[in-house]
Design a protein around this motif. Structure first.
Motif, PDB file in Angstrom:
ATOM      1  N   SER A  48       0.822  -1.211   0.000  1.00  0.00           N
ATOM      2  CA  SER A  48       0.000   0.000   0.000  1.00  0.00           C
ATOM      3  C   SER A  48       0.859   1.265   0.000  1.00  0.00           C
ATOM      4  O   SER A  48       0.328   2.373  -0.083  1.00  0.00           O
ATOM      5  CB  SER A  48      -0.940   0.003   1.216  1.00  0.00           C
TER       6      SER A  48
ATOM      7  N   THR B 128       3.563   1.503  -2.175  1.00  0.00           N
ATOM      8  CA  THR B 128       4.325   1.494  -3.425  1.00  0.00           C
ATOM      9  C   THR B 128       3.397   1.272  -4.607  1.00  0.00           C
ATOM     10  O   THR B 128       2.326   0.669  -4.459  1.00  0.00           O
ATOM     11  CB  THR B 128       5.403   0.402  -3.406  1.00  0.00           C
ATOM     12  N   MET B 129       3.801   1.765  -5.766  1.00  0.00           N
ATOM     13  CA  MET B 129       3.075   1.472  -7.002  1.00  0.00           C
ATOM     14  C   MET B 129       3.892   0.526  -7.898  1.00  0.00           C
ATOM     15  O   MET B 129       3.513   0.257  -9.031  1.00  0.00           O
ATOM     16  CB  MET B 129       2.745   2.770  -7.752  1.00  0.00           C
TER      17      MET B 129
ATOM     18  N   TRP C  73       7.722   8.465  -3.364  1.00  0.00           N
ATOM     19  CA  TRP C  73       6.271   8.399  -3.234  1.00  0.00           C
ATOM     20  C   TRP C  73       5.902   8.122  -1.770  1.00  0.00           C
ATOM     21  O   TRP C  73       6.220   8.924  -0.899  1.00  0.00           O
ATOM     22  CB  TRP C  73       5.666   7.376  -4.190  1.00  0.00           C
ATOM     23  N   LYS C  74       5.330   6.968  -1.463  1.00  0.00           N
ATOM     24  CA  LYS C  74       4.913   6.688  -0.083  1.00  0.00           C
ATOM     25  C   LYS C  74       5.958   5.908   0.721  1.00  0.00           C
ATOM     26  O   LYS C  74       5.693   5.492   1.844  1.00  0.00           O
ATOM     27  CB  LYS C  74       3.590   5.933  -0.080  1.00  0.00           C
TER      28      LYS C  74
ATOM     29  N   LEU D 122      -3.773   4.552 -12.970  1.00  0.00           N
ATOM     30  CA  LEU D 122      -2.315   4.571 -12.826  1.00  0.00           C
ATOM     31  C   LEU D 122      -1.767   5.996 -12.665  1.00  0.00           C
ATOM     32  O   LEU D 122      -0.551   6.178 -12.622  1.00  0.00           O
ATOM     33  CB  LEU D 122      -1.667   3.901 -14.048  1.00  0.00           C
TER      34      LEU D 122
ATOM     35  N   TYR E  41      -2.356   8.121 -10.030  1.00  0.00           N
ATOM     36  CA  TYR E  41      -1.959   8.298  -8.619  1.00  0.00           C
ATOM     37  C   TYR E  41      -1.784   9.781  -8.251  1.00  0.00           C
ATOM     38  O   TYR E  41      -0.817  10.157  -7.576  1.00  0.00           O
ATOM     39  CB  TYR E  41      -0.650   7.556  -8.330  1.00  0.00           C
ATOM     40  N   GLU E  42      -2.741  10.604  -8.725  1.00  0.00           N
ATOM     41  CA  GLU E  42      -2.683  12.047  -8.423  1.00  0.00           C
ATOM     42  C   GLU E  42      -1.336  12.660  -8.807  1.00  0.00           C
ATOM     43  O   GLU E  42      -0.769  13.468  -8.074  1.00  0.00           O
ATOM     44  CB  GLU E  42      -2.981  12.323  -6.946  1.00  0.00           C
TER      45      GLU E  42
ATOM     46  N   CYS F 104       1.430  11.301  -8.733  1.00  0.00           N
ATOM     47  CA  CYS F 104       2.428  10.842  -7.744  1.00  0.00           C
ATOM     48  C   CYS F 104       2.557  11.785  -6.543  1.00  0.00           C
ATOM     49  O   CYS F 104       3.602  11.821  -5.879  1.00  0.00           O
ATOM     50  CB  CYS F 104       3.799  10.635  -8.398  1.00  0.00           C
TER      51      CYS F 104
ATOM     52  N   THR G 296       1.773  12.866  -2.720  1.00  0.00           N
ATOM     53  CA  THR G 296       1.430  12.206  -1.462  1.00  0.00           C
ATOM     54  C   THR G 296       1.905  13.068  -0.307  1.00  0.00           C
ATOM     55  O   THR G 296       2.523  14.120  -0.498  1.00  0.00           O
ATOM     56  CB  THR G 296       2.046  10.797  -1.391  1.00  0.00           C
TER      57      THR G 296
END
Length: 218
Positions: A23, A25-26, A55-56, A104, A106-107, A109, A111
């Motif tokens: 949750s 990582t993409m 990212w996260k 895909l 993800y805003e 990227c 966060t």
């Protein structure tokens, strides 16, 4: 215990790490595991671990579990998403950034840096340093007394990748590992790697691990 058994145990451990951080990582599971396997091969190289474009934080959190808590882990990201695509990044990149309804996207990227900190907390990695801002603003001031053992670049576009290489490549220790996440994905990233090597007259090979991860050995 023979080598095949050891390999299966490691593979099982890396699969568990993926599910622990999926949750955050993409990155697809097979590529995520390939990153961990590749990093484990360079565990003996001393120095810090740096990721540009976190990212996260799932990838570097898992890497920290593989490489150990005795290192410094640096997480560089704008946490504001990716900068606008330019022509040099290619039509696919432009199409991706324009298609905001894609699952895909993800805003773009974007966060919260607190989520990346949360991932590192899950890994129980205390020696982590989250650096918020655009690479051209944060990387020039970065210094490390131990050098970099593993540098993971996930900046997507040409300018981001070139900025990372210009400021960090020379800080990677001899025999260290440079992972280039988007080399096979975006034209701009590929161009930046090639141009940097040519401009600096470097003969470092561009390699591929398990048909999925692009990397260079310093």
């Amino acid at each position: 215990m023979d080598f095949s058994q050891i390999y299966k145990l490691r593979k099982y451990r890396y699969c568990k790490l993926y599910h622990k951080y999926n949750s955050y990582t993409m990155i697809p599971e097979n590529i995520f595991i390939n990153n961990l396997e590749l990093c484990s091969l360079y565990k003996g190289i001393m120095g810090d671990v740096v990721e540009c474009g976190v990212w996260k934080g799932g990838m570097i959190a898992a890497i920290s579990e593989v490489l150990g808590k005795h290192r410094n882990y640096y997480l560089f990201d704008s946490f504001e998403g990716l900068p606008p695509v330019k022509d040099i990044d290619g039509p696919d990149a432009k199409q991706w950034q324009e298609n905001k309804s894609s699952p895909l996207f993800y805003e773009n990227c974007k966060t919260d840096e607190a989520i990346a900190a949360e991932a590192m907390t899950r890994a129980k990695t205390e020696r982590r340093f989250i650096v918020k801002g655009w690479f051209n603003e944060t990387l020039p001031a970065f210094s490390t007394k131990d050098g970099i053992a593993i540098l993971r670049l996930d900046g997507d576009w040409y300018e981001s990748t070139m900025t990372c290489l210009e400021h960090l490549f020379h800080k990677v220790n001899k025999g260290g590992l440079i992972i280039i996440d988007d080399y096979f994905m975006w034209d701009g990233c590929t161009k930046a790697v090639h141009e940097f090597l040519v401009k600096n007259r470097l003969s470092n090979r561009i390699r591929q691990f398990n048909n999925g991860v692009c990397y260079i050995i310093k």
